[in-house]
Design a protein around this motif. Structure first.
Motif, PDB file in Angstrom:
ATOM      1  N   PHE A  91       0.821  -1.194   0.013  1.00 55.22           N
ATOM      2  CA  PHE A  91      -0.014  -0.063   0.079  1.00 55.22           C
ATOM      3  C   PHE A  91       0.886   1.087  -0.083  1.00 55.22           C
ATOM      4  O   PHE A  91       1.917   1.370   0.828  1.00 55.22           O
ATOM      5  CB  PHE A  91      -0.796  -0.042   1.340  1.00 55.22           C
ATOM      6  CG  PHE A  91      -2.066  -1.042   1.188  1.00 55.22           C
ATOM      7  CD1 PHE A  91      -1.863  -2.144   2.086  1.00 55.22           C
ATOM      8  CD2 PHE A  91      -3.198  -0.791   0.285  1.00 55.22           C
ATOM      9  CE1 PHE A  91      -2.823  -3.147   2.227  1.00 55.22           C
ATOM     10  CE2 PHE A  91      -4.073  -1.898   0.530  1.00 55.22           C
ATOM     11  CZ  PHE A  91      -3.881  -2.963   1.394  1.00 55.22           C
ATOM     12  N   PHE A 107      -4.582   5.978   2.006  1.00 54.81           N
ATOM     13  CA  PHE A 107      -4.129   4.763   1.494  1.00 54.81           C
ATOM     14  C   PHE A 107      -4.660   4.470  -0.002  1.00 54.81           C
ATOM     15  O   PHE A 107      -6.004   4.908  -0.290  1.00 54.81           O
ATOM     16  CB  PHE A 107      -4.463   3.466   2.027  1.00 54.81           C
ATOM     17  CG  PHE A 107      -3.695   3.363   3.572  1.00 54.81           C
ATOM     18  CD1 PHE A 107      -3.636   4.182   4.553  1.00 54.81           C
ATOM     19  CD2 PHE A 107      -2.768   2.578   3.494  1.00 54.81           C
ATOM     20  CE1 PHE A 107      -3.177   4.001   5.787  1.00 54.81           C
ATOM     21  CE2 PHE A 107      -1.696   2.478   4.819  1.00 54.81           C
ATOM     22  CZ  PHE A 107      -2.121   3.268   5.838  1.00 54.81           C
ATOM     23  N   GLY A 108      -3.985   4.157  -0.829  1.00 51.62           N
ATOM     24  CA  GLY A 108      -4.138   3.647  -2.223  1.00 51.62           C
ATOM     25  C   GLY A 108      -4.805   2.285  -2.126  1.00 51.62           C
ATOM     26  O   GLY A 108      -4.782   1.403  -0.997  1.00 51.62           O
ATOM     27  N   PRO A 109      -5.257   1.728  -3.080  1.00 52.37           N
ATOM     28  CA  PRO A 109      -5.864   0.456  -3.331  1.00 52.37           C
ATOM     29  C   PRO A 109      -5.166  -0.559  -3.026  1.00 52.37           C
ATOM     30  O   PRO A 109      -5.435  -1.981  -2.745  1.00 52.37           O
ATOM     31  CB  PRO A 109      -6.564   0.329  -4.506  1.00 52.37           C
ATOM     32  CG  PRO A 109      -5.832   1.236  -5.488  1.00 52.37           C
ATOM     33  CD  PRO A 109      -5.463   2.376  -4.613  1.00 52.37           C
TER      34      PRO A 109
ATOM     35  N   TYR B  35      -8.153   2.947  12.011  1.00 50.69           N
ATOM     36  CA  TYR B  35      -8.257   2.675  10.814  1.00 50.69           C
ATOM     37  C   TYR B  35      -9.267   1.579  10.489  1.00 50.69           C
ATOM     38  O   TYR B  35      -9.294   0.507  11.349  1.00 50.69           O
ATOM     39  CB  TYR B  35      -6.973   2.365   9.842  1.00 50.69           C
ATOM     40  CG  TYR B  35      -6.177   3.617   9.606  1.00 50.69           C
ATOM     41  CD1 TYR B  35      -5.136   3.810  10.605  1.00 50.69           C
ATOM     42  CD2 TYR B  35      -6.301   4.187   8.592  1.00 50.69           C
ATOM     43  CE1 TYR B  35      -4.290   5.132  10.265  1.00 50.69           C
ATOM     44  CE2 TYR B  35      -5.522   5.218   8.017  1.00 50.69           C
ATOM     45  CZ  TYR B  35      -4.587   5.895   9.263  1.00 50.69           C
ATOM     46  OH  TYR B  35      -3.650   6.620   9.108  1.00 50.69           O
ATOM     47  N   GLN B  37     -10.332  -1.445   7.559  1.00 50.53           N
ATOM     48  CA  GLN B  37      -9.974  -2.388   6.397  1.00 50.53           C
ATOM     49  C   GLN B  37     -11.110  -3.342   6.177  1.00 50.53           C
ATOM     50  O   GLN B  37     -11.087  -4.200   6.969  1.00 50.53           O
ATOM     51  CB  GLN B  37      -8.792  -2.841   6.618  1.00 50.53           C
ATOM     52  CG  GLN B  37      -8.413  -3.505   5.332  1.00 50.53           C
ATOM     53  CD  GLN B  37      -6.926  -4.072   5.227  1.00 50.53           C
ATOM     54  OE1 GLN B  37      -6.249  -4.440   6.460  1.00 50.53           O
ATOM     55  NE2 GLN B  37      -6.175  -4.082   4.162  1.00 50.53           N
ATOM     56  N   GLY B  41      -9.998  -4.867   1.016  1.00 53.43           N
ATOM     57  CA  GLY B  41      -9.722  -3.493   0.722  1.00 53.43           C
ATOM     58  C   GLY B  41      -8.600  -2.786   1.287  1.00 53.43           C
ATOM     59  O   GLY B  41      -7.558  -3.474   1.985  1.00 53.43           O
ATOM     60  N   HIS B  42      -8.565  -1.641   1.394  1.00 54.88           N
ATOM     61  CA  HIS B  42      -7.362  -0.982   1.893  1.00 54.88           C
ATOM     62  C   HIS B  42      -7.788  -0.299   3.103  1.00 54.88           C
ATOM     63  O   HIS B  42      -8.978   0.002   3.440  1.00 54.88           O
ATOM     64  CB  HIS B  42      -6.668   0.179   1.028  1.00 54.88           C
ATOM     65  CG  HIS B  42      -7.710   1.233   0.468  1.00 54.88           C
ATOM     66  ND1 HIS B  42      -8.509   0.981  -0.520  1.00 54.88           N
ATOM     67  CD2 HIS B  42      -7.714   2.595   0.916  1.00 54.88           C
ATOM     68  CE1 HIS B  42      -9.113   2.079  -0.656  1.00 54.88           C
ATOM     69  NE2 HIS B  42      -8.993   2.879   0.123  1.00 54.88           N
ATOM     70  N   PRO B  43      -6.738   0.288   4.037  1.00 60.88           N
ATOM     71  CA  PRO B  43      -7.189   0.705   5.386  1.00 60.88           C
ATOM     72  C   PRO B  43      -7.769   2.235   5.048  1.00 60.88           C
ATOM     73  O   PRO B  43      -7.316   2.911   4.179  1.00 60.88           O
ATOM     74  CB  PRO B  43      -5.650   0.937   6.044  1.00 60.88           C
ATOM     75  CG  PRO B  43      -5.072   0.002   5.408  1.00 60.88           C
ATOM     76  CD  PRO B  43      -5.410  -0.392   4.021  1.00 60.88           C
TER      77      PRO B  43
END
Lengths: 116, 110
Positions: A91, A107-109, B35, B37, B41-43
């Motif tokens: 990430f 954050f990016g994917p 965060y 997630q 997916g992403h945080p």
């Protein structure tokens, strides 16, 4: 809404090969980060970057890793000679500020790196 | 070095039940972030706490920062299926080291 983008979404490589993971941070952000997440595990900090130099790096970020901001928009992570244990989701993140009170990170994917 | 721990590792709840995850740092923190997630997916940043004893609320989510600035908690009231995911705390110490906790994976059964 502005967002961090990463390419490619998935990278498959042979052990020993070099890979470059690319990120485009949010345009007005000044601080950039790379993290990795091995499947099912926690997010691990790799490196932070500000003003064209590394601010901090973790023990994971050894000589096989390097980062670069080759132009005004891209932020790259290079792994020189990939190992099987480098397989993970990587990430990229960026933040507008870095001081203690304003360092929300976007954050990016992610790029899923698979080393065979 | 700085270590951040979270408990529990997993939590399964029925929809409508409450959920709490706890975060503990080995060192005093200048701030703590939370965060979420989602699976695959992403945080995504939820909140940042800075002051000792601080409490912040976001709808059904309540975040607390301990008086000693070494622990924090996230409480969700009346969970919904949309709350499913892994909740990570991330602490910054006064040496500017930034460490994620291992996360608590929340499952919500409808």
């Amino acid at each position: 809404e502005p967002e961090v983008t990463q390419t490619p979404s998935h990278q498959v490589t042979q052990m020993g090969q070099e890979v470059i993971l690319r990120c485009v941070p949010i345009s007005n952000h000044l601080y950039f980060y790379w993290y990795r997440q091995i499947l099912g595990q926690k997010v691990e900090f790799l490196v932070s970057f500000y003003n064209n130099e590394i601010s901090e790096k973790s023990e994971i970020f050894d000589d096989q890793f390097s980062v670069e901001r080759p132009d005004g928009s891209n932020f790259t992570l290079k792994i020189r000679s990939t190992k099987l244990e480098d397989s993970a989701m990587y990430f990229c993140a960026s933040s507008e500020h870095r001081d203690s009170y304003r360092n929300e990170q976007f954050f990016g994917p992610g790029t899923r790196l698979t080393v065979l | 070095g700085q270590q951040v721990m979270q408990i529990p590792q997993y939590q399964h709840v029925q929809e409508g039940e409450d959920f709490t995850t706890y975060c503990n740092s080995s060192t005093t923190l200048s701030n703590i972030q939370w965060y979420k997630q989602r699976p695959g997916g992403h945080p995504v940043f939820l909140i940042q706490l800075v002051k000792s004893g601080e409490v912040k609320k976001q709808k059904r989510l309540t975040f607390q920062f301990g008086e000693a600035k070494k622990n924090s908690s996230l409480h969700i009231t009346a969970t919904q299926t949309t709350d499913v995911g892994t909740y990570f705390c991330a602490g910054t110490d006064y040496g500017q080291n930034f460490v994620f906790g291992p996360g608590t994976r929340l499952s919500v059964l409808p």
